[in-house]
Design an enzyme around this catalytic site. Sequence first.
Site, PDB file in Angstrom:
ATOM      1  CB  SER A  33      -0.898   0.020   1.240  1.00  0.00           C
ATOM      2  OG  SER A  33      -1.504   1.290   1.405  1.00  0.00           O
ATOM      3  CE1 TYR A  80      -3.686  -2.105   5.202  1.00  0.00           C
ATOM      4  CE2 TYR A  80      -3.036   0.087   4.487  1.00  0.00           C
ATOM      5  CZ  TYR A  80      -3.477  -1.189   4.199  1.00  0.00           C
ATOM      6  OH  TYR A  80      -3.712  -1.539   2.880  1.00  0.00           O
TER       7      TYR A  80
END
Length: 248
Positions: free
Chosen positions: A141, A152
């Site tokens: 990501s 994350y």
Amino acid sequence: MSQRLAVVSGGGTGIGAAVARALVEDGCSVLVVGRREEVLTAAAERIGAESGRPEAIRAVTADLTDPDQVVKVVEAVGGRPVDVVVNNAGGYHSADSDTLAGIAANWRATLDTNVLTAVLLTEALRPALRRPGGRVILVSSIAAQRGGGDAYSAAKAALHGWAYSLAAQLGPDQITVNVVSPGYVAETEFFAGRMTPEGHAQRVAATLVGRAGVPDDVAESVRYLASPAAGYVTGQVLGVNGGSVLGR
């Protein structure tokens, strides 16, 4: 490419389903892996019908954070050489509380979902990877490169470091390992219920091309890295973000 076998985790929706469809269209046999049986089965049936190759895609229901369930994927492979492993399983976890116990639980869940799934699946299939010519692809990501996602971001960044190590280990067997790092990709479950019109506009404005990404944008990058044409590309992070992060 008709004899090639690909395994795609998180293959039931969004980016994973788009990747699976692209690989089926390229002539691969594909195993889509995930936790939700109904979602996986529906995706496999849809992709098989749309591609005209219903026999080329199968669903394997498994929680890839559980070593005992990862074995289901090995059993489904059935001793065949594995040409492509696409580690797409992952997701964002919100902390239930700001206590130390809540923070610890959130970080463990995030690392399990985004890192451990990739490690366990890849290690389980490592003996079966085609030598030479295997491909391991990790879906990361933009959050790994620019931050902003707390646990994350850290989990996705961990995939980058692991990919570099794995590329060095598997390189002598001419197996490549690469990372695809998407930016803002609309039409995925990742943002379901969390994206406001203002947030969407802000993310689009941050790109150089003036649009949100779609799952097929990422799938086409994976398609290249999975192909024989990418045999000299390894240990790389490919940003697919419309220019919202440049060159890193």
